[in-house]
Write a protein that holds these residues in place. Structure first.
Motif, PDB file in Angstrom:
ATOM      1  N   ALA A 278      44.097 -28.284 -31.258  1.00 26.09           N
ATOM      2  CA  ALA A 278      42.767 -28.798 -31.586  1.00 26.09           C
ATOM      3  C   ALA A 278      42.511 -28.718 -33.082  1.00 26.09           C
ATOM      4  CB  ALA A 278      41.701 -28.017 -30.820  1.00 26.09           C
ATOM      5  N   ALA A 279      42.972 -27.640 -33.714  1.00 29.02           N
ATOM      6  CA  ALA A 279      42.757 -27.464 -35.151  1.00 29.02           C
ATOM      7  C   ALA A 279      43.537 -28.499 -35.959  1.00 29.02           C
ATOM      8  CB  ALA A 279      43.133 -26.054 -35.577  1.00 29.02           C
ATOM      9  N   GLU A 280      44.737 -28.816 -35.510  1.00 33.81           N
ATOM     10  CA  GLU A 280      45.526 -29.823 -36.215  1.00 33.81           C
ATOM     11  C   GLU A 280      44.839 -31.183 -36.194  1.00 33.81           C
ATOM     12  OE1 GLU A 280      49.291 -29.621 -34.279  1.00 33.81           O
ATOM     13  OE2 GLU A 280      49.961 -27.838 -35.386  1.00 33.81           O
ATOM     14  N   ALA A 281      44.118 -31.453 -35.122  1.00 32.12           N
ATOM     15  CA  ALA A 281      43.439 -32.743 -34.989  1.00 32.12           C
ATOM     16  C   ALA A 281      42.062 -32.759 -35.656  1.00 32.12           C
ATOM     17  CB  ALA A 281      43.298 -33.110 -33.507  1.00 32.12           C
ATOM     18  N   HIS A 282      41.343 -31.626 -35.588  1.00 28.59           N
ATOM     19  CA  HIS A 282      39.932 -31.638 -36.012  1.00 28.59           C
ATOM     20  C   HIS A 282      39.548 -30.533 -36.984  1.00 28.59           C
ATOM     21  CE1 HIS A 282      39.179 -34.618 -32.880  1.00 28.59           C
ATOM     22  NE2 HIS A 282      39.851 -33.852 -32.049  1.00 28.59           N
ATOM     23  N   GLY A 283      40.437 -29.584 -37.232  1.00 22.89           N
ATOM     24  CA  GLY A 283      40.110 -28.481 -38.128  1.00 22.89           C
ATOM     25  C   GLY A 283      39.524 -27.299 -37.379  1.00 22.89           C
ATOM     26  N   ASP A 305      35.710 -36.309 -28.961  1.00 24.22           N
ATOM     27  CA  ASP A 305      34.479 -36.891 -29.514  1.00 24.22           C
ATOM     28  C   ASP A 305      33.465 -35.805 -29.865  1.00 24.22           C
ATOM     29  OD1 ASP A 305      35.460 -39.438 -29.304  1.00 24.22           O
ATOM     30  OD2 ASP A 305      34.444 -39.885 -27.401  1.00 24.22           O
ATOM     31  N   ILE A 306      33.383 -34.770 -29.010  1.00 23.44           N
ATOM     32  CA  ILE A 306      32.436 -33.694 -29.280  1.00 23.44           C
ATOM     33  C   ILE A 306      32.854 -32.917 -30.528  1.00 23.44           C
ATOM     34  CG2 ILE A 306      31.580 -31.478 -28.405  1.00 23.44           C
ATOM     35  CD1 ILE A 306      31.539 -32.712 -25.624  1.00 23.44           C
ATOM     36  N   LEU A 307      34.155 -32.733 -30.716  1.00 19.05           N
ATOM     37  CA  LEU A 307      34.604 -32.051 -31.926  1.00 19.05           C
ATOM     38  C   LEU A 307      34.331 -32.894 -33.169  1.00 19.05           C
ATOM     39  CD1 LEU A 307      37.934 -30.164 -31.168  1.00 19.05           C
ATOM     40  CD2 LEU A 307      35.627 -29.287 -31.319  1.00 19.05           C
ATOM     41  N   LEU A 308      34.437 -34.214 -33.047  1.00 17.80           N
ATOM     42  CA  LEU A 308      34.098 -35.091 -34.176  1.00 17.80           C
ATOM     43  C   LEU A 308      32.618 -34.971 -34.511  1.00 17.80           C
ATOM     44  CD1 LEU A 308      36.135 -38.326 -33.307  1.00 17.80           C
ATOM     45  CD2 LEU A 308      36.534 -36.753 -35.223  1.00 17.80           C
TER      46      LEU A 308
END
Length: 469
Positions: A278-283, A305-308
């Motif tokens: 998840a961190a690689e994709a969204h930090g 989407d929620i992480l965005l």
């Protein structure tokens, strides 16, 4: 401060055992793999709990264990043709990498089960002496029928549980609900010497023994995910209170589940994302923001989407902070009446923020207060010639409130000093070109900066820049 106590199913005023001190135990991971996003929720939530207690002046001792001997660890070691020590050392290291990325500070103590075998054996011996445990072919089991309050945390119907319990045909336990305190060694498995033969601890007993060793017989708060209420925390109570004869925990805190497509995220179901993925994709910061934008007892549904959305919300706060920092360095020395009024209002943000946090750690409402502060400070910042004094005051309050939640702990722009120096040099060159009315050169430098991912904003106070995300 009021906390929701799972034991009483109500919010209770927090009163520590010892004035000014908090003894806090949090169940840690079984270290055989990377931990997933669902595992991250209690780490983040109870990191905030610790931070808030410290913010309010408490001296907090946080104990978070590592389960470093377990069937899953043994199986993983066999699969990789290595030792259990190699597996646990690797994933403890990976845990700290992800925890640091999430802004989760190290506990006061991170004890390992294998480092506390003597304490575990001593507690089992007490349980045997008091009739709460019995030996069976090299194993030792807890006798649940001996503890009258068994089931008081989870409010489970013990008769129904006994009737529905799955019992292996090879087991001859006195009661299907009895659980292992000590497991006799199997061929090829790690083992320790004990009065009952070679073997290793059961899972539940390690937390009781380590809580007692590092925090005492009675502790203020024990926390973890809802999935640990039964049987793990129920069994901890039976062991600790059976052995010590006093109340084990005064406040039980449990966070809600994280689901994917309305199903609890878990490794057993295979519907999980590791924190690393998840961190690689969204930090990492986006994951932390996602966790804190809802109340910790509420269920959460995970999606990209929620992480965005969480990242966008976090960026609003970051942009406000960067804007205030710029005004601190470049603003006016003259303070307007509007700014004075704003500065007078700052204490009420802190007051409402603390009201939210005092109400069972309501981080969602606390973040709402931060966004109000951001909106109002942005409005004042947009006025002609904002002052340094206003920016210093607003920035101090914003920093104070976000620090308690552990937000804005990573600054992607300032992290690369080399990039900073190069950007500043190009901005100076562009400014010189503009003074010389060499518009073509100025535009060329702006385009170069844009290709580097740098956005410029010309303001009356000077040029502001930030890295595009």
């Amino acid at each position: 401060m009021k906390l929701y106590n799972t034991m009483t199913m109500s919010k209770e005023e927090f009163v520590p055992l010892e004035e000014g001190k908090v003894r806090l135990y949090a169940c840690g991971p079984t270290v055989y793999n990377f931990f997933h996003v669902g595992n991250a929720r209690p780490l983040i939530i109870f990191d905030v709990l610790r931070r808030y207690f410290e913010y309010r002046g408490y001296d907090v001792t946080l104990v978070q264990n590592f389960t470093d001997i377990d069937d899953k660890i043994i199986n993983r070691a066999n699969e990789e043709n290595t030792t259990t020590e190699n597996i646990t050392e690797k994933y403890i290291s990976e845990y700290f990498t992800d925890a640091e990325g999430l802004g989760v500070r190290e506990a006061t103590v991170h004890p390992k089960a294998t480092e506390n075998v003597s304490e575990i054996i001593a507690m089992i011996e007490i349980l045997l002496e008091k009739g709460h445990a019995y030996q069976l072919d090299g194993d030792v089991y807890y006798r649940t029928s001996s503890f009258a309050d068994y089931g008081k945390l989870s409010r489970q119907d013990m008769d129904e549980l006994r009737a529905g319990a799955r019992v292996d045909v090879t087991e001859t336990k006195e009661n299907p609900m009895d659980f292992a305190l000590w497991k006799s060694a199997k061929p090829g498995e790690p083992f320790w010497k004990s009065p009952w033969g070679d073997g290793r601890p059961g899972w539940h007993i390690e937390c009781s023994a380590m809580a007692k060793r590092y925090l005492g017989e009675t502790i203020d708060i024990h926390c973890g995910g809802q999935d640990l209420i039964f049987p793990h925390h129920e069994n901890e109570i039976a062991q600790s209170e059976g052995a010590n004869g006093v109340q084990f925990v005064r406040y039980w805190l449990h966070n809600g589940f994280i689901s994917i497509d309305s199903k609890k995220m878990s490794k057993s179901l295979g519907n999980f994302f590791t924190v690393r993925e998840a961190a690689e994709a969204h930090g990492y910061e986006s994951i932390r923001m996602f966790m804190l934008m809802s109340h910790y007892r509420s269920p959460l549904n995970y999606s990209g989407d929620i992480l965005l959305s969480s990242k966008a919300a976090l960026d609003r706060i970051k942009n406000a902070k960067e804007n205030l920092e710029f005004i601190v360095a470049n603003g006016s020395d003259s303070v307007s009446d509007e700014e004075r009024e704003f500065m007078k209002s700052l204490p009420q943000y802190k007051e409402r923020y603390c009201e939210a946090m005092d109400d069972d750690l309501n981080t969602a409402d606390a973040i709402a207060v931060i966004f109000e502060l951001v909106r109002e400070s942005n409005s004042v910042s947009a006025m002609p010639e904002p002052s340094k004094e206003f920016a210093v005051a607003a920035l101090a309050m914003l920093t104070e409130l976000t620090d308690v939640l552990g937000l804005l702990y990573a600054d992607a722009v300032s992290a690369d000093a080399g990039l900073d120096a190069e950007v500043e040099a190009l901005i100076d060159a562009r400014s010189a070109a503009r003074l010389d009315k060499n518009w073509a050169e100025a535009d060329k430098i702006r385009d170069k900066l844009s290709k580097m991912g740098i956005t410029l904003d010309d303001t009356p106070q000077g040029v502001k820049w930030k890295k595009q995300v």
